[in-house]
Design an enzyme around this catalytic site. Structure first.
Site, mmCIF file in Angstrom:
data_model
loop_
_atom_site.group_PDB
_atom_site.id
_atom_site.type_symbol
_atom_site.label_atom_id
_atom_site.label_comp_id
_atom_site.label_asym_id
_atom_site.label_seq_id
_atom_site.Cartn_x
_atom_site.Cartn_y
_atom_site.Cartn_z
ATOM 1 N N ASP A 41 1.194 2.420 -6.369
ATOM 2 C CA ASP A 41 1.448 1.889 -5.031
ATOM 3 C C ASP A 41 1.064 0.415 -4.945
ATOM 4 O OD1 ASP A 41 2.173 2.005 -2.342
ATOM 5 O OD2 ASP A 41 0.153 2.554 -1.697
ATOM 6 N N ASN A 89 11.514 7.955 -0.559
ATOM 7 C CA ASN A 89 11.864 6.551 -0.806
ATOM 8 C C ASN A 89 13.321 6.225 -0.502
ATOM 9 O OD1 ASN A 89 9.611 6.113 -3.658
ATOM 10 N ND2 ASN A 89 9.266 5.752 -1.483
#
Length: 263
Positions: A41, A89
């Site tokens: 991340d 996503n």
């Protein structure tokens, strides 16, 4: 589809393993986690901090991915799951999604020789629907090429979601019930585990999330039920071997009881 030839040896990633073994931490072999998951991340924030576009952050992450794989090899981790692209996503901008699909495909194509040389067995966890066929094709070719490697299994979690994986396992079980292969009133935890994407891979021992965020984001929802978590401050492009080894050191000093009481 034609790909630009890239010599992976010229890319910015150290060789694995280090030529100087004294650099590698001497962790007790019986304490090193077998299976580590990494939530990679912070690429977008890394780029924003530098006045760059989000895709520049993803590109900066490529050598870090392979530095992390090298770190896992050198300290004896047997399975490494990398959260590459989640089922959520797809909500990102079409431009970023297109970039991530193409970039994932190209990385696998460019780096398969390097992974094969390192003894990596390439694996994939995720759903086929919506995932670009060119990405699936590269994954399948890499999996076939590296299927006999035994140093480390690296699972690229692409179009992956922990809840989706459990739902898909339950759907498989329902199909077997309809076919009369199993009884519907005999569904067990073991049965669900046997229908996950890669049922031969053991449960996750340690999950690392970069960027300082402290949530699991639907990663390995079943396999990480008893995992230890290490939330590290580095944005992923600033991550690397030493930070990975720091997480391993944290792990081996944890007291794992699995719901019991240690005497």
């Amino acid at each position: 589809m034609a790909f630009e030839h890239v010599d992976y040896k010229s890319l910015d990633v150290p060789a694995a393993p280090f030529s100087d073994p004294s650099i590698i931490p001497d962790f007790p072999k019986d304490k090193v986690p077998r299976h580590v998951g990494v939530i990679m991340d912070g690429n977008g924030r890394w780029a924003k901090q530098r006045g760059l576009i989000r895709t520049d952050g993803h590109q900066a992450a490529e050598p870090v991915v392979f530095d992390t794989i090298a770190a896992a090899i050198e300290c004896g981790v047997r399975y490494l799951s990398l959260y590459t692209f989640s089922t959520e996503n797809w909500k990102r901008s079409p431009q970023e999604v297109r970039f991530l699909m193409g970039f994932s495909r190209d990385i696998i194509h460019r780096r398969v020789a390097q992974m094969d040389e390192w003894g990596v067995r390439v694996r994939w966890a995720g759903r086929r629907p919506r995932l670009w066929k060119s990405v699936i094709d590269e994954l399948e070719m890499a999996m076939e090429r590296t299927k006999n490697n035994k140093v480390i299994d690296v699972v690229f979690c692409i179009n992956y979601g922990g809840r989706a994986e459990i739902a898909d396992a339950c759907a498989d079980i329902a199909r077997e019930v309809r076919a009369g292969k199993i009884k519907g009133d005999r569904v067990t935890e073991k049965m669900i585990a046997e229908h996950l994407y890669n049922p031969d891979i053991p449960d996750c021992d340690l999950v690392i999330r970069t960027s300082g965020e402290q949530r699991t984001s639907n990663f390995l929802a079943w396999q990480a039920a008893y995992a230890e978590y290490d939330f590290v401050p580095e944005l992923f492009p600033d991550y690397g071997r030493e930070a990975f080894w720091r997480s391993i050191d944290h792990y081996i000093h944890r007291d794992r009881r699995f719901g019991g009481v240690k005497k």
